[in-house]
Design a protein around this motif. Structure first.
Motif, PDB file in Angstrom:
ATOM      1  N   SER A 116      -5.512  -2.616  -2.862  1.00 37.02           N
ATOM      2  CA  SER A 116      -5.471  -1.153  -2.811  1.00 37.02           C
ATOM      3  C   SER A 116      -4.572  -0.681  -1.678  1.00 37.02           C
ATOM      4  O   SER A 116      -3.780   0.257  -1.833  1.00 37.02           O
ATOM      5  N   LEU A 117      -4.681  -1.328  -0.528  1.00 31.93           N
ATOM      6  CA  LEU A 117      -3.867  -0.956   0.620  1.00 31.93           C
ATOM      7  C   LEU A 117      -2.396  -1.276   0.387  1.00 31.93           C
ATOM      8  O   LEU A 117      -1.512  -0.478   0.707  1.00 31.93           O
ATOM      9  N   LEU A 118      -2.118  -2.438  -0.206  1.00 30.61           N
ATOM     10  CA  LEU A 118      -0.732  -2.822  -0.472  1.00 30.61           C
ATOM     11  C   LEU A 118      -0.113  -1.948  -1.556  1.00 30.61           C
ATOM     12  O   LEU A 118       1.078  -1.626  -1.511  1.00 30.61           O
ATOM     13  N   PHE A 119      -0.914  -1.543  -2.557  1.00 26.62           N
ATOM     14  CA  PHE A 119      -0.413  -0.703  -3.639  1.00 26.62           C
ATOM     15  C   PHE A 119       0.004   0.678  -3.144  1.00 26.62           C
ATOM     16  O   PHE A 119       0.825   1.342  -3.765  1.00 26.62           O
ATOM     17  N   GLU A 120      -0.580   1.110  -2.028  1.00 26.03           N
ATOM     18  CA  GLU A 120      -0.244   2.430  -1.502  1.00 26.03           C
ATOM     19  C   GLU A 120       1.182   2.483  -0.959  1.00 26.03           C
ATOM     20  O   GLU A 120       1.759   3.567  -0.861  1.00 26.03           O
ATOM     21  N   ALA A 121       1.745   1.333  -0.620  1.00 25.14           N
ATOM     22  CA  ALA A 121       3.094   1.307  -0.036  1.00 25.14           C
ATOM     23  C   ALA A 121       3.885   0.134  -0.602  1.00 25.14           C
ATOM     24  O   ALA A 121       4.173  -0.829   0.112  1.00 25.14           O
ATOM     25  N   PRO A 122       4.260   0.172  -1.905  1.00 27.18           N
ATOM     26  CA  PRO A 122       5.028  -0.931  -2.484  1.00 27.18           C
ATOM     27  C   PRO A 122       6.382  -1.095  -1.801  1.00 27.18           C
ATOM     28  O   PRO A 122       6.973  -0.110  -1.336  1.00 27.18           O
ATOM     29  N   ASP A 123       6.841  -2.348  -1.734  1.00 25.90           N
ATOM     30  CA  ASP A 123       8.117  -2.684  -1.092  1.00 25.90           C
ATOM     31  C   ASP A 123       8.112  -2.394   0.407  1.00 25.90           C
ATOM     32  O   ASP A 123       9.170  -2.318   1.027  1.00 25.90           O
ATOM     33  N   THR A 124       6.931  -2.226   1.000  1.00 27.86           N
ATOM     34  CA  THR A 124       6.818  -1.962   2.435  1.00 27.86           C
ATOM     35  C   THR A 124       5.931  -3.027   3.072  1.00 27.86           C
ATOM     36  O   THR A 124       4.864  -3.348   2.549  1.00 27.86           O
ATOM     37  N   VAL A 125       6.385  -3.581   4.194  1.00 24.49           N
ATOM     38  CA  VAL A 125       5.595  -4.600   4.880  1.00 24.49           C
ATOM     39  C   VAL A 125       4.416  -3.935   5.589  1.00 24.49           C
ATOM     40  O   VAL A 125       4.597  -3.021   6.394  1.00 24.49           O
ATOM     41  N   VAL A 126       3.215  -4.374   5.239  1.00 25.27           N
ATOM     42  CA  VAL A 126       2.002  -3.884   5.891  1.00 25.27           C
ATOM     43  C   VAL A 126       1.595  -4.906   6.948  1.00 25.27           C
ATOM     44  O   VAL A 126       1.498  -6.099   6.668  1.00 25.27           O
TER      45      VAL A 126
END
Length: 231
Positions: free
Chosen positions: A168-178
């Motif tokens: 869910s957290l990764l889906f909020e910012a695709p193509d962005t390093v979390v």
């Protein structure tokens, strides 16, 4: 007829190889992976690719020797990928027959553009041909009601609570390093536990959907989801 590039990546680091295969497949390309020169030869015996992504620092037979073999056997597009960024290494790679030289960590969009550039260069050199047209980008979908991840091909993977919160957290910012610590804090676990969760999630998704989860590991930083996603 619209033609998507046929790509072979020769890279001994399994995580990076899987990430590149997954990303390029999502972009509509036909992609295979090989861990070394022997596996590359086996893949070439089955089908000749349009472009070979070749790691310079392979074990036993390195990328320089392999590139020279490829040149002697018959030219194909070569993109050299390596952690070595020195000018001397770039010159060496290009002199062995590489069309383009990219350094790690790879930017996937830059890699995609490099493949397109090599395709246009060699299609133009052979004979007039239409520019390659890629298939529509496929997306992954996260179903909150059932805690399921739906792959682009339609098959599903069931998720645990921790896996669902992570995605869910990764889906909020695709193509962005979390950031790795941000993810660990969000899941209330230590970074080592996060890495283990990531490893198990990748294997589970591949086993249940037949597709590789497009997660990129950026060492020392965190993780990124590489292709479009639907919450």
């Amino acid at each position: 007829m619209d033609i998507a590039p046929d790509v072979l990546i020769v890279e001994d680091h399994a995580d990076l190889r899987e990430e590149v295969v997954s990303y390029l497949q999502a972009r509509g390309m036909s992609v295979r992976g090989a861990a070394n020169g022997r596996e590359m030869d086996e893949a070439l015996a089955v089908r000749q690719p349009d472009v070979i992504l070749l790691d310079l620092g392979l074990p036993k037979e390195d990328g320089v020797l392999i590139a020279r073999r490829l040149m002697a056997a018959g030219r194909t597009g070569i993109i050299m990928i390596t952690a070595r960024g020195r000018v001397e290494d770039r010159i060496l790679g290009l002199n062995t027959g590489a069309d383009i030289y990219l350094t790690k960590p790879l930017n996937m969009r830059e890699l995609e553009a490099a493949i397109g550039s090599v395709m246009r260069r060699w299609e133009g050199a052979r004979e007039p041909a239409p520019a390659p047209v890629l298939a529509p980008v496929r997306s992954w979908r996260l179903e909150a009601a059932r805690w399921r991840l739906v792959a682009p091909g339609g098959r599903e993977a069931s998720l645990s609570g921790a896996e669902f919160r992570l995605l869910s957290l990764l889906f909020e910012a695709p193509d962005t390093v979390v950031d790795r610590q941000v993810l660990a804090d969000h899941l209330e676990m230590d970074p080592r536990g996060l890495d283990l969760l990531m490893h198990r999630l990748r294997r589970k998704v591949e086993l249940e959907t037949g597709e590789m989860l497009p997660l990129r590991t950026v060492r020392g930083r965190g993780y990124a989801f590489l292709v479009p996603a639907q919450p």
